[in-house]
Design a protein around this motif. Structure first.
Motif, PDB file in Angstrom:
ATOM      1  N   LEU A 141       2.257   8.258  -7.429  1.00 24.41           N
ATOM      2  CA  LEU A 141       2.787   6.996  -6.890  1.00 24.41           C
ATOM      3  C   LEU A 141       3.131   6.077  -8.059  1.00 24.41           C
ATOM      4  N   SER A 142       4.135   5.260  -7.892  1.00 23.04           N
ATOM      5  CA  SER A 142       4.416   4.281  -8.947  1.00 23.04           C
ATOM      6  C   SER A 142       5.296   3.169  -8.392  1.00 23.04           C
ATOM      7  N   PRO A 143       5.180   1.992  -8.953  1.00 24.67           N
ATOM      8  CA  PRO A 143       6.003   0.862  -8.506  1.00 24.67           C
ATOM      9  C   PRO A 143       7.495   1.207  -8.539  1.00 24.67           C
ATOM     10  N   SER A 144       7.900   2.086  -9.467  1.00 24.99           N
ATOM     11  CA  SER A 144       9.325   2.448  -9.557  1.00 24.99           C
ATOM     12  C   SER A 144       9.779   3.204  -8.313  1.00 24.99           C
ATOM     13  N   LYS A 146       8.677   2.277  -5.413  1.00 28.23           N
ATOM     14  CA  LYS A 146       8.353   1.277  -4.381  1.00 28.23           C
ATOM     15  C   LYS A 146       6.979   1.509  -3.749  1.00 28.23           C
ATOM     16  N   SER A 147       6.085   2.233  -4.485  1.00 27.76           N
ATOM     17  CA  SER A 147       4.727   2.413  -3.970  1.00 27.76           C
ATOM     18  C   SER A 147       3.865   1.234  -4.383  1.00 27.76           C
ATOM     19  N   ILE A 148       2.914   0.952  -3.522  1.00 29.17           N
ATOM     20  CA  ILE A 148       1.883  -0.040  -3.837  1.00 29.17           C
ATOM     21  C   ILE A 148       0.544   0.702  -3.793  1.00 29.17           C
ATOM     22  N   CYS A 149      -0.268   0.537  -4.846  1.00 33.21           N
ATOM     23  CA  CYS A 149      -1.554   1.215  -4.848  1.00 33.21           C
ATOM     24  C   CYS A 149      -2.565   0.382  -5.621  1.00 33.21           C
ATOM     25  N   PHE A 150      -3.538  -0.149  -4.898  1.00 35.50           N
ATOM     26  CA  PHE A 150      -4.569  -0.946  -5.571  1.00 35.50           C
ATOM     27  C   PHE A 150      -5.893  -0.781  -4.834  1.00 35.50           C
ATOM     28  N   SER A 151      -6.938  -1.327  -5.449  1.00 39.72           N
ATOM     29  CA  SER A 151      -8.255  -1.270  -4.810  1.00 39.72           C
ATOM     30  C   SER A 151      -8.731  -2.680  -4.503  1.00 39.72           C
ATOM     31  N   ILE A 160       2.256  -6.136 -10.713  1.00 36.94           N
ATOM     32  CA  ILE A 160       3.466  -5.452 -10.254  1.00 36.94           C
ATOM     33  C   ILE A 160       3.679  -4.170 -11.036  1.00 36.94           C
ATOM     34  N   SER A 161       3.502  -4.236 -12.346  1.00 36.67           N
ATOM     35  CA  SER A 161       3.860  -3.085 -13.182  1.00 36.67           C
ATOM     36  C   SER A 161       2.939  -1.898 -12.939  1.00 36.67           C
ATOM     37  N   GLU A 162       1.666  -2.157 -12.682  1.00 36.51           N
ATOM     38  CA  GLU A 162       0.764  -1.023 -12.491  1.00 36.51           C
ATOM     39  C   GLU A 162       0.489  -0.722 -11.023  1.00 36.51           C
ATOM     40  N   ILE A 165       2.115  -4.645  -6.973  1.00 39.06           N
ATOM     41  CA  ILE A 165       1.905  -5.937  -6.320  1.00 39.06           C
ATOM     42  C   ILE A 165       1.117  -6.832  -7.265  1.00 39.06           C
ATOM     43  N   ASP A 166       1.543  -8.101  -7.309  1.00 36.72           N
ATOM     44  CA  ASP A 166       0.905  -9.048  -8.227  1.00 36.72           C
ATOM     45  C   ASP A 166      -0.213  -9.812  -7.522  1.00 36.72           C
ATOM     46  N   ASP A 167      -1.300 -10.033  -8.225  1.00 35.74           N
ATOM     47  CA  ASP A 167      -2.360 -10.956  -7.820  1.00 35.74           C
ATOM     48  C   ASP A 167      -2.680 -10.911  -6.327  1.00 35.74           C
ATOM     49  N   VAL A 168      -3.291  -9.822  -5.915  1.00 33.99           N
ATOM     50  CA  VAL A 168      -3.605  -9.602  -4.501  1.00 33.99           C
ATOM     51  C   VAL A 168      -4.498 -10.706  -3.944  1.00 33.99           C
TER      52      VAL A 168
END
Lengths: 385, 385
Positions: A141-144, A146-151, A160-162, A165-168
């Motif tokens: 998965l990667s932002p490029s 259009k995936s969003i992946c966070f914990s 955004i880059s990793e 999405i910025d500052d959840v």
């Protein structure tokens, strides 16, 4: 009858249609069937109850060992651990004799349904409770794409880059919850809901933490409240028009005796007490230095030997122990449970429902368990989910 | 038919005539019947062979555990350990929970035949190989009663006031031998011979060390030489007109497998692996910080529990272990082997002939065993002597 109009991806011999409307897969960590049954009986889970009435419902056997990493990977690959390669949180490298914790996707084989979907243009949102699982399931998965992946655990570190999405924290309007809390799981669902409301993904994989289930039995005030909170959010997803699938990664059993003390077998101590020259090393694949509530005590361990000449003798002796459900040579266990042979121990030991297996007494910090009854998983008795 | 003319003493219900001519009792430590049989077959023990032909000979069961202290005391008291109180080298004080080594006669009950004889005017000479045993058997002996009591190990420290003889080294014309040697035992016999030649005692108790037997099997060059050297000195005693009785304190068994590794069970590790909350403490009554050649590994251990509710479960499990000959509740063992009940463990475990039992792996320094096969004693299989 094949729906040739609907584009699809293939992985490990199975075909998956691309979602035609928002599709949400929720993995409730430690979702023992008893929580569902109790919640239905207590009438606190109206949305899950309606799923049972009008949707598809089954109790399935999860992959062995009945742990979080192997089963999350099996859910997002549609394959057993022999195929995706993740058969524990912790493993011993037979080449080097060193123990490793699985902290990312480097020991994983192949790819995932999520990654294939992303490659096919589907906007994927994969949210985990704990960051260590995020670092495995973000494979491909990667932002490029259009995936969003966070914990939830590291929500305050998202970018955004990793993570896509910025500052959840600020976006969701919730502070990053404590790592050891039920709120960590609810944060995952709330974030998924907001992404759905903002139409930022088509396919959602939302995977929770079993902190509450490790501490609280079905029917307890705490677990009922937690399940009710989850059910409420499931209702919100359906209200927003999503197709929702709810599953578990493994079950959960009470592992204490009538006095509240854990029923446990320290297997490496046991083996060394009788075969002190065999060089036995017991690896607990449930081990997790970030988790305190189970003391690395689960229902499944792998034994690696310096001297394999006593293997059959040990397996026989372990089978005779009242704490043990079964013991199997590694190759036999790998075949039976479809686990990767090259990462299997010389033999495996699986505890009975009410018991856990540890390694050496000095390796397990039992003081962390506190006053509560030990609840854990990993064995055959927690395979239903 | 009672010989009312001969004065006698009584102890523990038995009558012992005072010696009418010099009487020498030799206790060959670790005198397994196999050493005698092999030596007779190899025709290297002419004096013992003549004892067998013309004297009294029997193979007896020693007191349990088959260890040095309990059996030396049984020999010089004519009573089981329940009567004299010395049932090991090492014990746990149930009141304080502390472990103690028996280094003197303070935990002994009653008196000895030697002391009674000394009180009756008999000149007693008691010589031990090791000083720790000297400090027990000197009970009731004193230079003021014309007793002589010293050890080969501390021969260079002897004095008239404490041992009844000054500077044994110079008097005998032999240097104090190394503590870990067969010479330590031969020194005991040589000193006894010289005392006899000089008519300095009527009753001799000469008790040796099992250093050679722990290291060398019957029929080996080393053990044959040692037995031959003892037999030669026995001949000298008889030539000097003494009545000589030779006995052993316990037997000796090979405890290693075909690869030369000791067959051992670390019982405290075993118990803690399965009952980690029972507070098990395993005491090895063979333990001796001054002895390196058996690593404190013997055939008999005592288990003390913090939580006795699991006692029967543990005893049953221990009985099922292939290393174990039998396991008995402490009171049962005390009754069966006539051991002091108040000093007995909550249960005792006795290993099979080819096995030893230890406590925790970290308590036994196996490196001290060196390359030689482990030979030890303590169990029922070393009761013949």
């Amino acid at each position: 009858m094949s729906s040739s109009q609907i584009p699809s991806i293939q992985l490990h011999g199975r075909t998956y249609n691309l979602p035609q409307r928002p599709t949400v897969i929720i993995c409730i960590d430690g979702f023992d069937p008893a929580y569902l049954q109790q919640g239905i009986e207590d009438a606190i889970l109206p949305n899950l109850a309606s799923f049972l009435r009008t949707g598809f419902h089954a109790t399935a056997d999860c992959a062995m060992p009945s742990l979080t990493n192997p089963n999350n990977l099996s859910i997002i690959t549609g394959a057993p651990t022999s195929v995706h390669g993740i058969s524990g949180n912790y493993y011993l490298d037979k080449e080097t004799g060193q123990e490793h914790m699985i902290v990312d996707d480097t020991t994983m084989y192949g790819t995932t349904i999520l990654a294939k979907m992303a490659d096919a243009g589907v906007r994927v949102a994969a949210i985990t409770a704990k960051d260590k699982l995020r670092r495995i399931i973000n494979h491909g998965l990667s932002p490029s794409k259009k995936s969003i992946c966070f914990s939830a655990q590291c929500a305050n570190e998202s970018s955004i880059s990793e993570h896509g999405i910025d500052d959840v924290e600020q976006w969701l309007g919730q502070e990053t919850p404590p790592q050891y809390s039920g709120d960590l799981s609810l944060f995952v669902l709330d974030a998924g809901l907001k992404l759905l409301q903002e139409d930022r993904a088509d396919l959602f994989y939302l995977t929770l933490s079993d902190y509450i289930q490790h501490k609280h039995a079905p029917g307890s005030k705490e677990s009922n409240q937690f399940m009710q909170d989850i059910d409420f959010r499931i209702g919100q997803f359906t209200n927003l028009g999503a197709i929702v699938a709810v599953t578990g990664d493994h079950g959960m059993s009470d592992k204490s005796d009538q006095d509240g003390k854990p029923n446990l077998l320290f297997l490496e101590d046991f083996l060394n007490s009788r075969w002190p020259f065999a060089g036995s090393r017991v690896i607990c694949p449930i081990s997790d230095p970030f988790v305190k509530h189970h003391g690395a005590l689960g229902g499944f361990v792998r034994v690696y030997l310096g001297d394999c000449s006593v293997l059959q003798e040990m397996v026989t002796a372990c089978r005779g122990l009242p704490e043990v459900e079964t013991a199997l040579a590694g190759s036999e266990a790998a075949d039976l449970f479809e686990m990767p042979r090259d990462r299997e121990g010389d033999f495996v030991v699986i505890s009975k429902k009410g018991f856990v297996v540890g390694s050496r007494r000095d390796e397990h910090d039992l003081s962390q368990l506190g006053e509560q009854r030990l609840r854990s998983h990993g064995g055959l008795s927690e395979q239903k989910g």
